[in-house]
Write a protein that holds these residues in place. Structure first.
Motif, PDB file in Angstrom:
ATOM      1  N   GLY B 155       0.789  -1.221   0.000  1.00 41.07           N
ATOM      2  CA  GLY B 155       0.000   0.000   0.000  1.00 41.07           C
ATOM      3  C   GLY B 155       0.821   1.271   0.000  1.00 41.07           C
ATOM      4  N   ARG B 156       1.773   1.348   0.913  1.00 40.50           N
ATOM      5  CA  ARG B 156       2.538   2.592   1.070  1.00 40.50           C
ATOM      6  C   ARG B 156       3.312   2.924  -0.195  1.00 40.50           C
ATOM      7  N   ARG B 157       4.045   1.940  -0.731  1.00 41.89           N
ATOM      8  CA  ARG B 157       4.857   2.158  -1.924  1.00 41.89           C
ATOM      9  C   ARG B 157       3.969   2.480  -3.120  1.00 41.89           C
ATOM     10  N   TYR B 158       2.832   1.790  -3.233  1.00 37.44           N
ATOM     11  CA  TYR B 158       1.936   2.005  -4.367  1.00 37.44           C
ATOM     12  C   TYR B 158       1.338   3.394  -4.313  1.00 37.44           C
ATOM     13  N   LEU B 159       0.950   3.851  -3.117  1.00 36.20           N
ATOM     14  CA  LEU B 159       0.409   5.203  -3.000  1.00 36.20           C
ATOM     15  C   LEU B 159       1.459   6.229  -3.378  1.00 36.20           C
ATOM     16  N   GLN B 160       2.694   5.998  -2.987  1.00 35.48           N
ATOM     17  CA  GLN B 160       3.768   6.922  -3.367  1.00 35.48           C
ATOM     18  C   GLN B 160       3.927   6.938  -4.882  1.00 35.48           C
ATOM     19  N   TRP B 161       3.861   5.769  -5.480  1.00 39.53           N
ATOM     20  CA  TRP B 161       3.997   5.662  -6.931  1.00 39.53           C
ATOM     21  C   TRP B 161       2.849   6.374  -7.634  1.00 39.53           C
ATOM     22  N   LEU B 162       1.617   6.139  -7.164  1.00 40.50           N
ATOM     23  CA  LEU B 162       0.445   6.791  -7.753  1.00 40.50           C
ATOM     24  C   LEU B 162       0.571   8.305  -7.613  1.00 40.50           C
ATOM     25  N   THR B 163       1.051   8.743  -6.451  1.00 44.04           N
ATOM     26  CA  THR B 163       1.205  10.177  -6.231  1.00 44.04           C
ATOM     27  C   THR B 163       2.192  10.769  -7.227  1.00 44.04           C
ATOM     28  N   GLU B 164       3.305  10.051  -7.471  1.00 45.92           N
ATOM     29  CA  GLU B 164       4.292  10.538  -8.451  1.00 45.92           C
ATOM     30  C   GLU B 164       3.678  10.641  -9.841  1.00 45.92           C
ATOM     31  N   ARG B 165       2.911   9.595 -10.252  1.00 42.86           N
ATOM     32  CA  ARG B 165       2.312   9.606 -11.583  1.00 42.86           C
ATOM     33  C   ARG B 165       1.326  10.761 -11.715  1.00 42.86           C
ATOM     34  N   LEU B 166       0.530  10.965 -10.657  1.00 46.21           N
ATOM     35  CA  LEU B 166      -0.463  12.040 -10.701  1.00 46.21           C
ATOM     36  C   LEU B 166       0.219  13.400 -10.726  1.00 46.21           C
ATOM     37  N   THR B 167       1.265  13.539  -9.945  1.00 44.15           N
ATOM     38  CA  THR B 167       1.989  14.818  -9.901  1.00 44.15           C
ATOM     39  C   THR B 167       2.589  15.142 -11.259  1.00 44.15           C
ATOM     40  N   GLU B 168       3.148  14.124 -11.919  1.00 46.93           N
ATOM     41  CA  GLU B 168       3.694  14.318 -13.271  1.00 46.93           C
ATOM     42  C   GLU B 168       2.646  14.872 -14.215  1.00 46.93           C
ATOM     43  N   ARG B 169       1.407  14.448 -13.978  1.00 48.08           N
ATOM     44  CA  ARG B 169       0.319  14.839 -14.883  1.00 48.08           C
ATOM     45  C   ARG B 169      -0.291  16.165 -14.496  1.00 48.08           C
ATOM     46  N   GLY B 170       0.225  16.774 -13.447  1.00 50.37           N
ATOM     47  CA  GLY B 170      -0.290  18.075 -13.048  1.00 50.37           C
ATOM     48  C   GLY B 170      -1.506  18.000 -12.143  1.00 50.37           C
ATOM     49  N   VAL B 171      -1.821  16.808 -11.632  1.00 51.98           N
ATOM     50  CA  VAL B 171      -2.937  16.714 -10.696  1.00 51.98           C
ATOM     51  C   VAL B 171      -2.466  17.261  -9.354  1.00 51.98           C
TER      52      VAL B 171
END
Lengths: 398, 361
Positions: B155-171
């Motif tokens: 969970g923790r690592r996946y949330l960090q990964w999702l956050t990075e992907r979303l941040t890249e997209r400007g979310v």
């Protein structure tokens, strides 16, 4: 020599059984020297201490864990498939070989166990597996460095033997499904099973504790000649691996060099082994072993950087996530290879002196895989020697 | 990750989506929508509002093993969503990024005291088979079981990964406690994705939603390479010891208390977990404890995944609910995200922002 000093300082002289007719007195405490402190030396010592009554055992070696060959081995209990492919050669079926001399060819192209019958290999593997399985399920598992690992052995072409002789020794053996094979696009066939890993750097200290616990002695010394052990010891157990080239004058034993990488990749929970045995990924307790090489006749113990790159690259093909592996350490071990394990008694005779020796070496790449089975057998041979020494017969046969 | 504390200016012509909740459901739904619709809708603006971010979400407490409940789901769609999630994750397993996502293959044991029918997901996981007698010898309290290969998604690592992907997209991410859908609607949101998990009742009462309190102990036991999950049908799911290895630590659990909102670790639960897991796996007795956590599974008879139109003043606000994933949130998350994306596509069609949904849905 340390043990001679000990004897000089008041250690009780043990009456030796005189092998001449008429004057014999039965031997009380049999003094056993085990040469070599790798997995063979230490496990044989433990087996002897349980089997042979009234003996004292001294392990003598120039190298101890973590500097033995057993410390480099990954310790996966997967018996090698013979003939084993060596580096730089395609596996050539003997049918198509143009050589007329079988043993010459086999030495060139394969590492072949031809001298050990299959039922023996299976017996030794099963005894080792059962012994380690019990440890894996006990509270000793972490201290002994033994763990259960599941995984896959995969082949680029359908192997001649789809179900190997050891399939019913490991757990849950079955063929891989098509979906499982999708992970390995270059491979067309695979076997899935659960087996054991036995890690030298943890297992050997654990065995050493057991040796000391049964009042065995451990001495550091490089033995150049087995006769050095006479007359301080009554029986010598030779577990010196490649050292037997010198100690036993055995020209049939040769190194097969293996280089491995030990890396940090804790997300890997499965072993992956290419059926050729040349490429493998073995997750362990504190690192993952990546391998390897099989370089016949190569004595070089220094790691080769090009080979390391090649190993990492081959393993990344099987497991792309390894590109994130870090803390990469190179190790080299020389497999003590031979056409068969030498597990037999020999009576050394020189100038009227007699020294019974039990040889226990030459396991090649199947050392940890069979160690307990062969150690039990070596202990039985030692027991026979001890009995013979204790029997006050006019002409003892050894 | 950018965390802003004030909403931005309203822009005319934008499709503004607010995702409430930053656990696995909120973040994966945000990513799924953004991946599918940003290319076809330049005016798409996605924001995430949450009062808890990793490592403080329920997702962070989960062990992360992909495994649905062993009984058939009350809503058959859930079986499909579970399968979609497994296949999606499996497609990433050979990527060099897998470990970065918190993703790894893991094999292991499900143990029972008597024979049970095979689960509906037996052909989704890899290599499903029954346990052999020798394997069962290892587990003297159990007489039947399964072996299969599944996935860990930490969970923790996946949330960090999702956050990075979303941040890249400007979310953008906003730390705020949402008190009502209305406040979000009046702030300019056109569509609200409700991923508030176990706290969904705060925004809209839901008697079907309850906390399924769980407590877990994390230990350092790197020799454990398999998951071991025991089942006691009389006691119910997650009330029987389980051991799940993660990337760095091993999760020990076996607590499921419906209706218990206590967020602190409980000593009796600790003992229940410890004794149960050590009995199951004696090698654990010397394992070093590295942490202990409590979390609330958002328990519900089935996932609430549906649209609702709310009227505040003169405008209509679309709410898409996506909560109530119980103890199988990580297991089902991507299938649900895809379904929400589909519903979102319908909303866009209805508002003539889209002629037809993208063909890859």
């Amino acid at each position: 020599m340390p043990w001679l000093l000990l004897i000089g300082q008041g250690r009780a002289t043990v009456p030796r059984a005189d092998l001449q007719a008429g004057s014999a007195q039965p031997m009380d405490r049999v003094r056993i020297a085990v040469v070599g402190a790798g997995v063979m030396g230490l496990s044989t010592t433990v087996c002897i201490s349980k089997l042979v009554p009234r003996c004292s055992i001294t392990v003598i070696s120039d190298k101890f864990t973590p500097e033995t060959t057993s410390d480099v081995a990954a310790g996966m209990l997967i018996p090698p498939t013979y003939p084993e492919q060596l580096d730089g050669h395609e596996g050539v079926s003997l049918k198509h070989s143009h050589c007329h001399h079988f043993s010459f060819c086999s030495a060139l192209l394969f590492s072949t166990i031809i001298d050990t019958p299959l039922h023996k290999q299976k017996q030794w593997f099963k005894e080792t597996f059962d012994h380690l399985f019990a440890i894996a399920n006990s509270t000793e598992a972490e201290d002994a460095g033994v763990l259960l690992v599941s995984g896959w052995q995969i082949f680029r072409s359908i192997p001649a033997e789809e179900v190997p002789f050891w399939a019913d020794v490991v757990l849950g053996f079955r063929k891989m499904t098509k979906d499982e094979l999708k992970k390995f696009p270059q491979h067309v066939f695979g076997q899935a099973f659960t087996t054991l890993k036995c890690e030298g750097p943890v297992y050997l200290p654990w065995l050493e504790k057991r040796v000391k616990g049964s009042r065995g002695l451990i001495l550091t010394r490089r033995i150049e000649d087995l006769w050095e052990l006479h007359p301080s010891f009554d029986i010598v157990v030779n577990c010196s691996g490649l050292g037997s080239r010198q100690l036993a004058g055995d020209a049939k034993i040769f190194p097969v060099r293996g280089q491995v990488l030990k890396v940090q990749a804790p997300w890997l929970k499965h072993f992956i082994r290419d059926g050729s045995g040349l490429t493998y990924i073995y997750p362990g307790i504190s690192n993952v072993t990546l391998g390897g090489t099989r370089q016949k006749g190569d004595w070089n113990l220094s790691p080769d950087a090009e080979i390391s790159k090649d190993i990492l690259s081959r393993c990344c093909v099987l497991e792309p996530s390894l590109r994130g592996a870090c803390d990469i350490r190179e190790k080299v071990g020389l497999r003590p290879s031979r056409s068969g394990v030498r597990l037999e008694k020999e009576l050394l005779v020189r100038d009227g002196r007699r020294l019974p020796v039990v040889h226990h070496y030459g396991h090649g790449s199947g050392g940890i895989t069979t160690h307990w089975g062969t150690a039990l057998e070596a202990a039985r041979l030692v027991s026979e020697c001890a009995q013979a020494l204790r029997t006050p017969a006019p002409k003892s046969k050894l | 990750m950018m965390v802003c504390l004030q909403p931005p200016f309203l822009q005319a012509g934008t499709m503004r989506v607010v995702v409430i909740g930053a656990g696995v459901i909120g973040l994966s739904t945000a990513l799924c929508i953004h991946e599918r619709y940003r290319p076809v809708l330049q005016s798409l603006d996605v924001k995430v509002y949450a009062d808890r971010f990793t490592p403080l979400t329920s997702t962070d407490v989960a062990a992360g093993l992909w495994q649905p409940y062993i009984s058939d789901p009350s809503h058959p769609q859930e079986a499909l969503w579970n399968q979609q999630t497994f296949n999606y994750l499996l497609s990433h397993i050979n990527s060099p990024n897998a470990a970065n996502m918190g993703l790894a293959l893991v094999s292991g044991y499900n143990l029972f005291r008597e024979a049970v029918p095979d689960p509906y997901w037996k052909d989704i996981v890899l290599g499903f088979r029954k346990l052999t007698p020798r394997e069962l010898d290892n587990f003297p309290d159990y007489s039947y079981g399964w072996f299969n290969t599944s996935l860990i998604l930490e969970g923790r690592r996946y949330l960090q990964w999702l956050t990075e992907r979303l941040t890249e997209r400007g979310v953008k991410f906003f730390l705020r406690k949402v008190e009502s859908f209305e406040e979000v609607a009046r702030g300019g949101a056109d569509v609200i994705i409700n991923c508030t998990g176990v706290w969904a009742g705060v925004l809209q009462p839901d008697p079907l939603l309850q906390p399924g309190r769980g407590q877990i102990i994390k230990v350092d036991a790197p020799w454990m390479k398999h998951f071991i999950i025991t089942h006691d049908p009389e006691r119910g799911i997650y009330k029987s010891p389980y051991i799940i290895p993660g990337i760095q630590a091993v999760t020990l659990g076996g607590i499921f208390q419906l209706g218990n909102w206590s967020e602190t670790n409980n000593i009796q639960d600790h003992n229940t977990i410890w004794e149960g897991c050590c009995r199951l796996e004696p090698t654990l007795k010397d394992a070093e404890i590295v942490g202990e956590w409590t979390g609330f599974r958002p328990a519900r008879p089935q996932v609430r995944l549906e649209r609702e139109q709310l009227h505040f003043g003169s405008s209509n606000t679309e709410v898409i609910h996506n909560y109530g994933h119980g103890g199988y949130g990580l297991t089902i998350h991507w299938g649900c995200a895809l379904e929400v994306a589909k519903l979102f596509g319908k909303v866009l069609e209805e508002r003539s922002l889209l002629k037809m949904p993208p063909s890859h849905l």
